[in-house]
Design a protein around this motif. Sequence first.
Motif, mmCIF file in Angstrom:
data_model
loop_
_atom_site.group_PDB
_atom_site.id
_atom_site.type_symbol
_atom_site.label_atom_id
_atom_site.label_comp_id
_atom_site.label_asym_id
_atom_site.label_seq_id
_atom_site.Cartn_x
_atom_site.Cartn_y
_atom_site.Cartn_z
ATOM 1 N N LEU A 46 0.844 -0.420 -8.425
ATOM 2 C CA LEU A 46 -0.542 -0.060 -8.119
ATOM 3 C C LEU A 46 -0.850 -0.275 -6.640
ATOM 4 N N ILE A 47 -0.359 -1.373 -6.079
ATOM 5 C CA ILE A 47 -0.583 -1.631 -4.655
ATOM 6 C C ILE A 47 0.075 -0.541 -3.814
ATOM 7 N N MET A 48 1.313 -0.163 -4.139
ATOM 8 C CA MET A 48 1.993 0.900 -3.389
ATOM 9 C C MET A 48 1.237 2.219 -3.499
ATOM 10 N N ALA A 49 0.782 2.535 -4.723
ATOM 11 C CA ALA A 49 0.054 3.793 -4.932
ATOM 12 C C ALA A 49 -1.278 3.788 -4.189
ATOM 13 N N ALA A 50 -1.973 2.643 -4.196
ATOM 14 C CA ALA A 50 -3.267 2.548 -3.512
ATOM 15 C C ALA A 50 -3.103 2.712 -2.005
ATOM 16 N N VAL A 51 -2.089 2.066 -1.437
ATOM 17 C CA VAL A 51 -1.844 2.184 0.013
ATOM 18 C C VAL A 51 -1.494 3.622 0.379
ATOM 19 N N GLN A 52 -0.717 4.275 -0.474
ATOM 20 C CA GLN A 52 -0.316 5.660 -0.196
ATOM 21 C C GLN A 52 -1.507 6.621 -0.312
ATOM 22 N N ALA A 53 -2.413 6.353 -1.268
ATOM 23 C CA ALA A 53 -3.483 7.308 -1.555
ATOM 24 C C ALA A 53 -4.727 7.114 -0.701
ATOM 25 N N ASP A 54 -4.997 5.887 -0.260
ATOM 26 C CA ASP A 54 -6.255 5.591 0.446
ATOM 27 C C ASP A 54 -6.020 5.566 1.966
ATOM 28 N N PRO A 55 -6.594 6.495 2.698
ATOM 29 C CA PRO A 55 -6.427 6.525 4.166
ATOM 30 C C PRO A 55 -6.910 5.243 4.847
ATOM 31 N N ALA A 56 -7.887 4.542 4.235
ATOM 32 C CA ALA A 56 -8.390 3.299 4.822
ATOM 33 C C ALA A 56 -7.332 2.205 4.824
ATOM 34 N N LEU A 57 -6.299 2.362 3.994
ATOM 35 C CA LEU A 57 -5.231 1.358 3.906
ATOM 36 C C LEU A 57 -3.999 1.746 4.733
ATOM 37 N N HIS A 58 -4.110 2.810 5.524
ATOM 38 C CA HIS A 58 -2.986 3.233 6.369
ATOM 39 C C HIS A 58 -2.987 2.447 7.680
ATOM 40 N N GLU A 59 -3.051 1.140 7.542
ATOM 41 C CA GLU A 59 -3.006 0.227 8.679
ATOM 42 C C GLU A 59 -1.757 -0.638 8.567
ATOM 43 N N PRO A 60 -1.296 -1.206 9.692
ATOM 44 C CA PRO A 60 -0.044 -1.971 9.656
ATOM 45 C C PRO A 60 0.008 -3.040 8.567
ATOM 46 N N MET A 61 -1.064 -3.826 8.419
ATOM 47 C CA MET A 61 -1.079 -4.911 7.442
ATOM 48 C C MET A 61 -0.788 -4.409 6.035
ATOM 49 N N TYR A 62 -1.401 -3.278 5.670
ATOM 50 C CA TYR A 62 -1.261 -2.767 4.305
ATOM 51 C C TYR A 62 0.045 -1.999 4.125
ATOM 52 N N LEU A 63 0.541 -1.409 5.183
ATOM 53 C CA LEU A 63 1.855 -0.763 5.093
ATOM 54 C C LEU A 63 2.948 -1.807 4.858
ATOM 55 N N PHE A 64 2.837 -2.960 5.525
ATOM 56 C CA PHE A 64 3.782 -4.054 5.270
ATOM 57 C C PHE A 64 3.603 -4.594 3.851
ATOM 58 N N LEU A 65 2.353 -4.661 3.394
ATOM 59 C CA LEU A 65 2.095 -5.108 2.017
ATOM 60 C C LEU A 65 2.756 -4.170 1.012
ATOM 61 N N SER A 66 2.722 -2.867 1.291
ATOM 62 C CA SER A 66 3.376 -1.889 0.436
ATOM 63 C C SER A 66 4.891 -2.121 0.401
ATOM 64 N N MET A 67 5.472 -2.459 1.567
ATOM 65 C CA MET A 67 6.912 -2.787 1.607
ATOM 66 C C MET A 67 7.212 -4.016 0.749
ATOM 67 N N LEU A 68 6.347 -5.036 0.850
ATOM 68 C CA LEU A 68 6.538 -6.252 0.057
ATOM 69 C C LEU A 68 6.488 -5.923 -1.435
ATOM 70 N N ALA A 69 5.544 -5.084 -1.820
ATOM 71 C CA ALA A 69 5.422 -4.686 -3.225
ATOM 72 C C ALA A 69 6.677 -3.948 -3.693
ATOM 73 N N ALA A 70 7.236 -3.104 -2.834
ATOM 74 C CA ALA A 70 8.451 -2.357 -3.195
ATOM 75 C C ALA A 70 9.631 -3.295 -3.431
ATOM 76 N N THR A 71 9.782 -4.315 -2.572
ATOM 77 C CA THR A 71 10.897 -5.255 -2.753
ATOM 78 C C THR A 71 10.714 -6.054 -4.039
ATOM 79 N N GLU A 72 9.478 -6.378 -4.385
ATOM 80 C CA GLU A 72 9.243 -7.171 -5.595
ATOM 81 C C GLU A 72 9.475 -6.350 -6.859
ATOM 82 N N VAL A 73 9.166 -5.069 -6.806
ATOM 83 C CA VAL A 73 9.531 -4.189 -7.918
ATOM 84 C C VAL A 73 11.050 -4.143 -8.052
ATOM 85 N N GLY A 74 11.746 -4.074 -6.895
ATOM 86 C CA GLY A 74 13.206 -4.051 -6.910
ATOM 87 C C GLY A 74 13.805 -5.294 -7.539
ATOM 88 N N VAL A 75 13.280 -6.479 -7.181
ATOM 89 C CA VAL A 75 13.770 -7.733 -7.775
ATOM 90 C C VAL A 75 13.535 -7.736 -9.276
#
Length: 314
Positions: A46-75
Amino acid sequence: MKAESNESLDLLSVFLTGIPGLEAQHGWLSIPFFTMYLVAIVGNSLIMAAVQADPALHEPMYLFLSMLAATEVGVSVSTLPTVMGILWFDARRVDFDGCLAQMFFIHTFSCMESGVLLAMSYDRFVAIYSPLRYTAILTLPRIVCIGLVITLKSVILRAPLPVLLRLLPYCHTNILSHSYCLHPDLIQLPCADTKLNSILGLAIALATFGLDSLLIVVSYMLILYRVLGIASGEGRRKALNTCVSHICAVLVYYVPLIGVSVMHRTAKHASPLAHTVMSSIYLFVPPVLNPIIYSVKTKPVQQGIITLFSCKRE
């Protein structure tokens, strides 16, 4: 001789262990474990989808958060098949190559998670030290480059581990002490000297988790020094408040990691259940808690998830 060794490895299987002493309760224990997997995978997705869909979240902090979410899904996805296989079907036997693959993915995604946490601390450092140049320094190409470097570093450092293990001879019952395959467990199985494997594993851990944690501490010392120089109390509070979620994520990740490392080296005679519980906390708790922490503490993420569901209904 090498052909015979390869042939024996092709036939080799390892046997995983469930939760020691609680084998009769595996059916009931599958409920909280499956719930944790569900929360981790759905919450981070949900965090990855929200960051991808919401232009307000296209900031560095949230892009890194999306990366963190991706690694945790991977684990989570890396450990799910064997953990739930044991709890639901008592499926303990795993093909050796499959075990090596699982080990590689668990350690690689864990290494990536540590790297992303370091990148997020750098993000907070830049935001507080150079707020006016924040978006100019952390541009999208640079963020993508940071993500690629973290991924390549993790893959390159972890790739030799399964290769070296596959070159060793195995000549006794191959029983692991967890419900998943980890490098410290697997190097106990060969009937040959594994000193090189042990040294390499420790060196990689120090070069990743050790160095990352040290740099995170340094970055927050510099951040604290900068924040204490802000004249107004309100300004100091606002500056520190932007770091709270990341500090929580760092603690949720590194405290269990330190606990597992300390127990592995100083409490070898502790009960198998204690080792299993500590490893489970390290692998399962961060992917569950981090999406909750960020969705509760970070209002733009909350709004992004709400917007995501609003768009789905329309």
